[in-house]
Design a protein around this motif. Sequence first.
Motif, short mmCIF file in Angstrom:
data_model
loop_
_atom_site.label_atom_id
_atom_site.label_comp_id
_atom_site.label_asym_id
_atom_site.label_seq_id
_atom_site.Cartn_x
_atom_site.Cartn_y
_atom_site.Cartn_z
N UNK A 1 53.48 -48.40 131.98
CA UNK A 1 54.28 -47.60 131.05
C UNK A 1 55.72 -47.45 131.51
N UNK A 2 55.95 -47.24 132.80
CA UNK A 2 57.30 -46.95 133.28
C UNK A 2 58.23 -48.16 133.19
N UNK B 1 61.20 -30.93 124.42
CA UNK B 1 61.88 -31.24 125.67
C UNK B 1 60.89 -31.41 126.81
N UNK B 2 59.88 -30.53 126.86
CA UNK B 2 58.87 -30.62 127.91
C UNK B 2 58.08 -31.93 127.80
N UNK B 3 57.63 -32.25 126.60
CA UNK B 3 56.84 -33.46 126.41
C UNK B 3 57.64 -34.72 126.75
N UNK B 4 58.90 -34.74 126.38
CA UNK B 4 59.72 -35.90 126.71
C UNK B 4 59.96 -36.00 128.22
N UNK C 1 58.33 -39.60 128.67
CA UNK C 1 59.32 -40.66 128.54
C UNK C 1 59.48 -41.40 129.87
N UNK C 2 59.71 -42.70 129.81
CA UNK C 2 59.89 -43.48 131.06
C UNK C 2 61.07 -42.95 131.88
N UNK D 1 58.26 -37.78 135.42
CA UNK D 1 57.54 -39.05 135.36
C UNK D 1 56.76 -39.31 136.66
N UNK D 2 57.30 -38.90 137.81
CA UNK D 2 56.59 -39.08 139.07
C UNK D 2 55.28 -38.31 139.09
N UNK D 3 55.30 -37.07 138.60
CA UNK D 3 54.08 -36.26 138.54
C UNK D 3 53.09 -36.84 137.53
#
Length: 552
Positions: free
Chosen positions: A420-421, A441-444, A448-449, A454-456
């Motif tokens: 995905x990333x 904002x939280x979901x993105x 989002x890549x 994204x690390x978590x």
Amino acid sequence: MAKQMSKERKRTIEMEKNKMKMGKHVIGFMYVLMGAFFLPVLFCVIFIGNHMDYNETYKINALLPNCVFAMIALAGFALIFVVAWACRKIRLTHKAGLGLDVLLAFLFLLLFLVNVRIAREIAFHFAWDVMTVTDSASRVAEGNPLGYSVYFSMYTNNIPILYILKEIYLKAVANASYSYPGFLWIEVNCALISLGGFLSCLTVKKLTNGLIPTLTAFLLYLALGGITPWKIAPYTDVYGIVFPIACIYFYLCYREAERFAPKYLSVAAALLAGMLGGLIKPSGYIVVIAVLMVELVGWLAGDRKRWRYILAEAGLVAALFLAKGASMDYMMKDVGLDFNPKIEAGWQHYFHMGQNGETTGTYSTDDASIFGEFQTSREERDKAAFERAVGRIKDRGFLGNISFWLKKMVLVFNDGTFGWQGNWIAKHYPPDLASNDGCMELLRNIFWPESLYSGRFNAFCQLAWVFCMLGIAGICFCPKEQREKHVILVVTFLGIFCYQLLFEAKPRYLLVFLPLLCAVSICGMWQWAYGIHGWICKWGFHRRIFGKGARQ
């Protein structure tokens, strides 16, 4: 005369016994082969991971090493076994089984609704093949034929998804409630993800006849497939996700059915699902091949009445292949494609690219340049691609190939996000599709890549995926009395593994098999449980914990 007839009868019985032994040996060999192929890859994923020398583009940043995730996953195994012991008195009767089916249907319907909401907040347009296909589908739906297209003439495997997306777009346009017709593609994605998970849980329930393994399958699929951001990519990976698991589920229904009509209907549904999956994504044909192979092995193992089903299955597959050719012609005509067969990519092209050491068997622009070398003769191009692929294998030698294939399969299995990333935002959906609030904002930031969390997110997915792979490994240690029951899972997994091994590969190509892999994992985890408890408990204790179907 009587003595001669007696000798002939004994000889016939002896031949039958030898054939049965051969079938049992073939089944056992499949399990050994799976262990020899997968266990070294799993070892390298857990203890080497990103430190393995493979294509840097496909390495995942998951905050913690895989060995830590493996320890957490093993603790999760222990917890599940404790729960199984606590729930040992629960029996999945027919009535309770139907109630569980209803509960699962409700949960996956709820997952669909949640996913649609999430998709509205995070949806964006992709680059690469997704944008090529979706842009073409919307243009064709608006009345503009494709005409001459180099892309679709080269990659004819994308014609079915183009046709499907075009038809869905027309349905959205006809429905006045859709301001953005392309969003219906994503809603279908969400529905297919839920349906794939539902069939995955039903497959586990059919094989284990247990409440805890079925609910564990739901939780594992929720972690890997249920929340995957790939839901916003309208492409073959998610559009084909239902068909492999549907093929296996209906095949199990066929094996379980006793009457003539249900058996034929179930196996026909299985093969039809597999062939439809292969039409959308060619790797889907793996499950069809697996079903035919297992049927042949079952015949060798002593089920002599199965030959009539094998003949019917082979005939149906042949008829469906002919239907595929006719349907491809229809779809090309429908979308207005001026097809050029001289530049169509054959399997040799993907085999050639799959042996590229510089990209570890992933896409290579240098290998794709072969189309420029051979523009007028597909036969010469396919021959050259095959010879170059074989040349790479010969040049590496035996040990070099083992090393290359190991690195390649670690690349494939070392990413719980399925690549995905590696995506990026080509363009955004209209702003009023999302809520434009804190939830968005939280979901993105999560999905989002290369976003804030994204690390978590990668760490969560990697933990679930390591858990899944440890479960898959358990299938390799299936006891003898369980082997024939689970052999379809083993043969299918071997097909998936070898397909990635030989041809162009990447983590994303596992996504279409995710519901099936989750089912293999949970069944494998229960094989671990049977083995562990077999060392310390009596057989009757086994059945009390894991259900009546534990040892049959």
